[in-house]
Design a protein around this motif. Structure first.
Motif, PDB file in Angstrom:
ATOM      1  N   GLU A  35       0.825  -1.205   0.000  1.00  0.00           N
ATOM      2  CA  GLU A  35       0.000   0.000   0.000  1.00  0.00           C
ATOM      3  C   GLU A  35       0.864   1.262   0.000  1.00  0.00           C
ATOM      4  O   GLU A  35       0.516   2.261  -0.650  1.00  0.00           O
ATOM      5  CB  GLU A  35      -0.967  -0.033   1.182  1.00  0.00           C
ATOM      6  CG  GLU A  35      -1.918  -1.224   1.103  1.00  0.00           C
ATOM      7  CD  GLU A  35      -3.236  -1.018   1.806  1.00  0.00           C
ATOM      8  OE1 GLU A  35      -3.417   0.035   2.461  1.00  0.00           O
ATOM      9  OE2 GLU A  35      -4.107  -1.906   1.702  1.00  0.00           O
ATOM     10  N   THR A 175      -7.918  -3.375  -1.842  1.00  0.00           N
ATOM     11  CA  THR A 175      -7.105  -3.000  -0.681  1.00  0.00           C
ATOM     12  C   THR A 175      -6.227  -1.803  -1.041  1.00  0.00           C
ATOM     13  O   THR A 175      -6.537  -0.674  -0.677  1.00  0.00           O
ATOM     14  CB  THR A 175      -6.252  -4.197  -0.208  1.00  0.00           C
ATOM     15  OG1 THR A 175      -5.655  -4.840  -1.353  1.00  0.00           O
ATOM     16  CG2 THR A 175      -7.105  -5.219   0.530  1.00  0.00           C
ATOM     17  N   THR A 178      -8.303   0.878  -2.935  1.00  0.00           N
ATOM     18  CA  THR A 178      -9.172   1.737  -2.127  1.00  0.00           C
ATOM     19  C   THR A 178      -8.348   2.729  -1.301  1.00  0.00           C
ATOM     20  O   THR A 178      -8.789   3.858  -1.063  1.00  0.00           O
ATOM     21  CB  THR A 178     -10.065   0.896  -1.205  1.00  0.00           C
ATOM     22  OG1 THR A 178      -9.264  -0.066  -0.497  1.00  0.00           O
ATOM     23  CG2 THR A 178     -11.134   0.162  -1.994  1.00  0.00           C
ATOM     24  N   THR A 179      -7.154   2.297  -0.893  1.00  0.00           N
ATOM     25  CA  THR A 179      -6.291   3.195  -0.122  1.00  0.00           C
ATOM     26  C   THR A 179      -5.891   4.411  -0.950  1.00  0.00           C
ATOM     27  O   THR A 179      -5.972   5.552  -0.480  1.00  0.00           O
ATOM     28  CB  THR A 179      -5.027   2.456   0.358  1.00  0.00           C
ATOM     29  OG1 THR A 179      -5.410   1.391   1.226  1.00  0.00           O
ATOM     30  CG2 THR A 179      -4.084   3.390   1.097  1.00  0.00           C
TER      31      THR A 179
END
Length: 343
Positions: A35, A175, A178-179
């Motif tokens: 991320e 994941t 969306t971050t």
């Protein structure tokens, strides 16, 4: 942590062997690494084009509201983006695309700006309502992970939120995508906040129930004691009379005023304790002789938090409130400010 909770936690850990625990930790670290890498890639893309600047320009020019829409995880992110925009000076709301297709599209006007969020850029529920949005003439900003998608090509401005891979080991669960979408929404909100000259006071007005709202919206007049609740005596009264006033009004002090109602001093419980240490006979003491002259003052229209600062700096628990002509109109105790949650 209670003994029972600790035992429950230890039993849970006992279910895993050391190798399984190490793998769990590795997966957690890898998720964060993926991320973080996705965020850095987004940052590099933003430096390479002017899409965010164009989006901010469209949103600033919007005469209505910013309408954010998405479905599934994109919908959850969209709700947060709309909430952040609304709380930082940009009127915004979230509309679910499926509900929009069944009547909620009536909430959208030509004066609004529309932000559509879809990682694939092909979400059927969104695509079914976007032609109507375009016919209205409302500007369309798309946030997708596919610059060549139908949504991206239909938009006035496309914001690329693509990621090299999801943090999910199956590369399926949203994941990392969306971050970065959430972060880009925050970037838009902050850019708009700055462009609009949004200040702490503006933030407080949209958060009246929060701690900052109370600190920036609560004035001295809102929490001060007034009228007969304010302890006051004339300067030539005996100390015993002043002590009776302190006891009856329950503020731990009394103001000392002249005939015109101007405060010239203050006498507190602390002053009484110090006086007892050095004086045996109180019967002949006049309050003028033992009061503190030139007491700290605050005005009704000042913020209550300003009074807190004065109290803290001077290590006092009470303050007098005066009007423009320096007449006593109220009094504050530190407990009043605590009850009002200014502190």
């Amino acid at each position: 942590m209670s003994v029972t909770d600790e035992k429950t936690m230890l039993k849970a850990f006992d279910r895993f062997d050391q190798q399984a625990l190490e793998r769990a930790m590795d997966m957690a670290r890898e998720t964060l690494d993926i991320e973080v890498d996705a965020m850095h890639a987004l940052q590099r893309r933003l430096l390479g084009d002017d899409s965010v600047g164009k989006a901010v320009g469209l949103l600033l020019a919007c005469g209505g509201r910013v309408v954010v829409s998405g479905i599934g995880k994109s919908g959850h992110i969209g709700r947060k983006i709309a909430a952040t925009l609304a709380s930082t000076g940009t009127p915004a709301m979230f509309v679910h695309p499926a509900e929009a297709a069944h009547g909620d599209l009536g909430m959208v006007t030509a004066q609004d700006a529309f932000i559509a969020i879809s990682n694939s850029g092909e979400t059927a529920e969104l695509m079914s309502i976007l032609p109507i949005i375009k016919r209205m003439g409302a500007p369309l900003i798309a946030m997708t992970g596919n610059p060549k998608s139908s949504l991206a090509l239909l938009a006035d401005v496309h914001l690329d939120v693509s990621v090299a891979k999801e943090a999910c080991p199956l590369n399926l669960a949203p994941t990392a995508s969306t971050t970065v979408t959430l972060a880009l929404g925050d970037a838009l909100a902050v850019a708009l906040l700055d462009a609009r000259g949004f200040k702490e006071e503006d933030f407080a007005r949209s958060h009246p129930g929060g701690a900052l709202g109370r600190r920036l919206l609560t004035h001295v007049r809102d929490v001060m004691r007034s009228g007969e609740a304010v302890p006051r005596v004339l300067a030539d009264v005996p100390l015993a009379t002043a002590l009776l006033e302190i006891t009856q009004k329950g503020m731990g002090m009394t103001a000392v005023v002249d005939e015109a109602g101007h405060p010239i001093g203050v006498f507190t419980d602390g002053d009484l304790r110090r006086l007892i240490e050095r004086v045996q006979d109180f019967t002949k003491i006049v309050i003028r002789d033992v009061m503190h002259a030139n007491p700290r003052r605050v005005r009704p229209e000042q913020l209550a938090v300003d009074a807190v600062h004065v109290m803290e700096e001077n290590r006092i628990n009470q303050m007098l409130v005066v009007d423009d002509e320096d007449r006593l109109v109220g009094a504050l105790h530190i407990h009043d400010l605590t009850r009002a949650k200014v502190i």
